[in-house]
Design a protein around this motif. Sequence first.
Motif, PDB file in Angstrom:
ATOM      1  N   GLU A  98      26.974  10.072  37.226  1.00  0.00           N
ATOM      2  CA  GLU A  98      26.688  11.407  36.694  1.00  0.00           C
ATOM      3  C   GLU A  98      27.605  11.719  35.525  1.00  0.00           C
ATOM      4  OE1 GLU A  98      25.625  15.377  35.947  1.00  0.00           O
ATOM      5  OE2 GLU A  98      24.545  13.637  36.747  1.00  0.00           O
ATOM      6  N   ARG A  99      28.842  11.297  35.608  1.00  0.00           N
ATOM      7  CA  ARG A  99      29.805  11.530  34.522  1.00  0.00           C
ATOM      8  C   ARG A  99      29.312  10.881  33.225  1.00  0.00           C
ATOM      9  NH1 ARG A  99      34.305   9.409  37.064  1.00  0.00           N
ATOM     10  NH2 ARG A  99      34.462  11.308  38.290  1.00  0.00           N
ATOM     11  N   ILE A 100      28.781   9.689  33.341  1.00  0.00           N
ATOM     12  CA  ILE A 100      28.216   9.005  32.170  1.00  0.00           C
ATOM     13  C   ILE A 100      26.982   9.756  31.678  1.00  0.00           C
ATOM     14  CG2 ILE A 100      27.019   6.907  31.430  1.00  0.00           C
ATOM     15  CD1 ILE A 100      28.911   5.343  33.334  1.00  0.00           C
ATOM     16  N   ASP A 101      26.129  10.156  32.624  1.00  0.00           N
ATOM     17  CA  ASP A 101      24.874  10.797  32.241  1.00  0.00           C
ATOM     18  C   ASP A 101      25.089  12.177  31.640  1.00  0.00           C
ATOM     19  OD1 ASP A 101      22.087  10.250  32.118  1.00  0.00           O
ATOM     20  OD2 ASP A 101      21.740  11.778  33.649  1.00  0.00           O
ATOM     21  N   GLN A 102      26.172  12.848  31.986  1.00  0.00           N
ATOM     22  CA  GLN A 102      26.480  14.132  31.348  1.00  0.00           C
ATOM     23  C   GLN A 102      26.576  13.965  29.838  1.00  0.00           C
ATOM     24  OE1 GLN A 102      30.093  15.372  33.291  1.00  0.00           O
ATOM     25  NE2 GLN A 102      29.044  16.257  35.053  1.00  0.00           N
ATOM     26  N   CYS A 103      27.232  12.917  29.412  1.00  0.00           N
ATOM     27  CA  CYS A 103      27.358  12.654  27.977  1.00  0.00           C
ATOM     28  C   CYS A 103      26.025  12.221  27.376  1.00  0.00           C
ATOM     29  CB  CYS A 103      28.419  11.580  27.746  1.00  0.00           C
ATOM     30  SG  CYS A 103      28.646  11.106  26.010  1.00  0.00           S
ATOM     31  N   VAL A 104      25.320  11.333  28.064  1.00  0.00           N
ATOM     32  CA  VAL A 104      24.039  10.839  27.536  1.00  0.00           C
ATOM     33  C   VAL A 104      23.050  11.982  27.375  1.00  0.00           C
ATOM     34  CG1 VAL A 104      22.068   9.326  27.995  1.00  0.00           C
ATOM     35  CG2 VAL A 104      24.386   8.520  28.480  1.00  0.00           C
ATOM     36  N   ARG A 105      22.962  12.882  28.352  1.00  0.00           N
ATOM     37  CA  ARG A 105      22.051  14.025  28.250  1.00  0.00           C
ATOM     38  C   ARG A 105      22.429  14.910  27.066  1.00  0.00           C
ATOM     39  NH1 ARG A 105      22.735  14.349  34.038  1.00  0.00           N
ATOM     40  NH2 ARG A 105      24.132  16.136  33.784  1.00  0.00           N
ATOM     41  N   THR A 106      23.719  15.118  26.873  1.00  0.00           N
ATOM     42  CA  THR A 106      24.180  15.942  25.757  1.00  0.00           C
ATOM     43  C   THR A 106      23.786  15.333  24.418  1.00  0.00           C
ATOM     44  OG1 THR A 106      26.056  16.761  27.056  1.00  0.00           O
ATOM     45  CG2 THR A 106      26.218  16.935  24.657  1.00  0.00           C
ATOM     46  N   VAL A 107      23.950  14.036  24.302  1.00  0.00           N
ATOM     47  CA  VAL A 107      23.639  13.348  23.047  1.00  0.00           C
ATOM     48  C   VAL A 107      22.136  13.383  22.775  1.00  0.00           C
ATOM     49  CG1 VAL A 107      23.684  11.095  21.900  1.00  0.00           C
ATOM     50  CG2 VAL A 107      25.692  11.899  23.179  1.00  0.00           C
ATOM     51  N   ARG A 108      21.350  13.177  23.808  1.00  0.00           N
ATOM     52  CA  ARG A 108      19.897  13.229  23.623  1.00  0.00           C
ATOM     53  C   ARG A 108      19.453  14.622  23.198  1.00  0.00           C
ATOM     54  NH1 ARG A 108      18.303   9.554  28.865  1.00  0.00           N
ATOM     55  NH2 ARG A 108      18.180   7.548  27.775  1.00  0.00           N
ATOM     56  N   ALA A 109      20.046  15.637  23.795  1.00  0.00           N
ATOM     57  CA  ALA A 109      19.698  17.010  23.419  1.00  0.00           C
ATOM     58  C   ALA A 109      20.067  17.309  21.973  1.00  0.00           C
ATOM     59  CB  ALA A 109      20.403  17.998  24.342  1.00  0.00           C
ATOM     60  N   ALA A 110      21.067  16.578  21.463  1.00  0.00           N
ATOM     61  CA  ALA A 110      21.500  16.768  20.072  1.00  0.00           C
ATOM     62  C   ALA A 110      20.678  15.954  19.090  1.00  0.00           C
ATOM     63  CB  ALA A 110      22.977  16.409  19.939  1.00  0.00           C
ATOM     64  N   GLY A 111      19.754  15.126  19.603  1.00  0.00           N
ATOM     65  CA  GLY A 111      18.838  14.428  18.709  1.00  0.00           C
ATOM     66  C   GLY A 111      18.959  12.923  18.635  1.00  0.00           C
ATOM     67  N   TYR A 112      19.889  12.322  19.381  1.00  0.00           N
ATOM     68  CA  TYR A 112      19.998  10.858  19.349  1.00  0.00           C
ATOM     69  C   TYR A 112      19.617  10.290  20.709  1.00  0.00           C
ATOM     70  CZ  TYR A 112      21.789   6.103  19.214  1.00  0.00           C
ATOM     71  OH  TYR A 112      21.892   4.726  19.287  1.00  0.00           O
ATOM     72  N   THR A 113      18.635   9.396  20.715  1.00  0.00           N
ATOM     73  CA  THR A 113      18.233   8.695  21.929  1.00  0.00           C
ATOM     74  C   THR A 113      18.615   7.230  21.796  1.00  0.00           C
ATOM     75  OG1 THR A 113      16.363  10.176  22.324  1.00  0.00           O
ATOM     76  CG2 THR A 113      16.300   8.020  23.401  1.00  0.00           C
ATOM     77  N   PRO A 114      19.495   6.722  22.635  1.00  0.00           N
ATOM     78  CA  PRO A 114      19.878   5.310  22.549  1.00  0.00           C
ATOM     79  C   PRO A 114      18.661   4.405  22.694  1.00  0.00           C
ATOM     80  CG  PRO A 114      21.393   6.510  23.970  1.00  0.00           C
ATOM     81  CD  PRO A 114      20.249   7.437  23.684  1.00  0.00           C
ATOM     82  N   PRO A 115      18.527   3.401  21.847  1.00  0.00           N
ATOM     83  CA  PRO A 115      17.407   2.462  21.976  1.00  0.00           C
ATOM     84  C   PRO A 115      17.420   1.784  23.338  1.00  0.00           C
ATOM     85  CG  PRO A 115      18.526   2.183  19.867  1.00  0.00           C
ATOM     86  CD  PRO A 115      19.386   3.094  20.689  1.00  0.00           C
ATOM     87  N   PRO A 116      16.265   1.440  23.876  1.00  0.00           N
ATOM     88  CA  PRO A 116      16.207   0.862  25.230  1.00  0.00           C
ATOM     89  C   PRO A 116      16.971  -0.445  25.371  1.00  0.00           C
ATOM     90  CG  PRO A 116      14.069   0.720  24.114  1.00  0.00           C
ATOM     91  CD  PRO A 116      14.916   1.618  23.292  1.00  0.00           C
ATOM     92  N   GLU A 117      17.140  -1.171  24.275  1.00  0.00           N
ATOM     93  CA  GLU A 117      17.856  -2.448  24.365  1.00  0.00           C
ATOM     94  C   GLU A 117      19.374  -2.280  24.290  1.00  0.00           C
ATOM     95  OE1 GLU A 117      16.872  -1.894  19.943  1.00  0.00           O
ATOM     96  OE2 GLU A 117      15.923  -1.496  21.907  1.00  0.00           O
ATOM     97  N   HIS A 118      19.835  -1.044  24.072  1.00  0.00           N
ATOM     98  CA  HIS A 118      21.265  -0.788  23.986  1.00  0.00           C
ATOM     99  C   HIS A 118      21.878  -0.524  25.353  1.00  0.00           C
ATOM    100  CE1 HIS A 118      22.143   0.339  19.520  1.00  0.00           C
ATOM    101  NE2 HIS A 118      21.263  -0.641  19.610  1.00  0.00           N
ATOM    102  N   ARG A 119      23.065  -1.044  25.573  1.00  0.00           N
ATOM    103  CA  ARG A 119      23.908  -0.590  26.669  1.00  0.00           C
ATOM    104  C   ARG A 119      24.652   0.660  26.196  1.00  0.00           C
ATOM    105  NH1 ARG A 119      23.401  -5.981  26.470  1.00  0.00           N
ATOM    106  NH2 ARG A 119      22.918  -7.069  28.418  1.00  0.00           N
ATOM    107  N   ILE A 120      25.238   1.369  27.136  1.00  0.00           N
ATOM    108  CA  ILE A 120      25.875   2.645  26.819  1.00  0.00           C
ATOM    109  C   ILE A 120      27.387   2.550  27.005  1.00  0.00           C
ATOM    110  CG2 ILE A 120      26.038   5.093  27.425  1.00  0.00           C
ATOM    111  CD1 ILE A 120      23.392   4.322  26.145  1.00  0.00           C
ATOM    112  N   ALA A 121      28.119   3.092  26.032  1.00  0.00           N
ATOM    113  CA  ALA A 121      29.570   3.218  26.144  1.00  0.00           C
ATOM    114  C   ALA A 121      29.936   4.669  25.850  1.00  0.00           C
ATOM    115  CB  ALA A 121      30.269   2.285  25.161  1.00  0.00           C
ATOM    116  N   VAL A 122      30.484   5.351  26.841  1.00  0.00           N
ATOM    117  CA  VAL A 122      30.844   6.763  26.703  1.00  0.00           C
ATOM    118  C   VAL A 122      32.348   6.879  26.490  1.00  0.00           C
ATOM    119  CG1 VAL A 122      31.050   8.962  27.952  1.00  0.00           C
ATOM    120  CG2 VAL A 122      28.901   7.663  28.020  1.00  0.00           C
TER     121      VAL A 122
END
Length: 270
Positions: free
Chosen positions: A103-127
């Motif tokens: 959830e801690r990771i997803d808090q950041c991911v949700r925030t970024v998506r709401a701001a207009g950036y969606t990580p490409p599906p082939e990308h891993r995530i680093a918060v």
Amino acid sequence: MKRILLAFLVLFLLPLHPAEATPVQGYLNWSVLMCKFADRPGEPRDRLFFEELFTPVGAGQRGLHDFIASQSRGRATTGGTVVKGWFTMPYTWQQSKEAPRAERIDQCVRTVRAAGYTPPPEHRIAVMLNAGDIDSGAYGTAFLLDAHGWNSAWAVHEAMHTLGVGHGFSDDLTLKRYDWSQPGEYDDHWDVMSVDHIHHSRWSDKFGQGAIGFNAPRLDEVGWLPQNRVLTAGKDGQVTTSVQLAPIERQDLPGTLMVRVPYDVKNLNR
């Protein structure tokens, strides 16, 4: 010589078969997301810092890009990695502290998506979180580093987890580093996957705690060891032999890089 012997002895401590996972090759892409807490607006580092830590922008500065380039001998690169931020989350430091890692990771991911950036599906995530005393660790194909984890060793360690690489182990079954860890876990001092319990080097003033490389079995696991320089004892029917070893860091020198000693006569890859 000590380094060679330790790399050899650790063969007994890890699986003795070639990499069963998909070899780590080609473009290794992460979306590096920089997130701030609602009640902590500080920006301790700018975006360039993380670009230099994770991408080819920092070539020569001994970050994740340099580790992968040198250890893979050019087989892999972080060339497709991007850095985005800072983004202010609608969560306080305490709210994040109390959340599970996923959830801690997803808090950041949700925030970024709401701001207009969606990580490409082939990308891993680093918060990247802008304050410390939260958490640094991996969950599936994502990892996070709080402000205390912004160094080469932790960046490499957690990034490798998202590629399916596990922790380092020793054969000391009496040792438990943490209450939740297994016996011998985090106790291979010659493998970055033991992170806080390795032979560190200070790679640079910028990225602090340096990352030691992989040992020979780990290089074999991720497909970064030439198979024509791996000797499997007993494969040719001989029961005794003499072997000239070469340092795994100096693959330009002649010699065998790894000796695999099977424990199952029916399967020489075990």
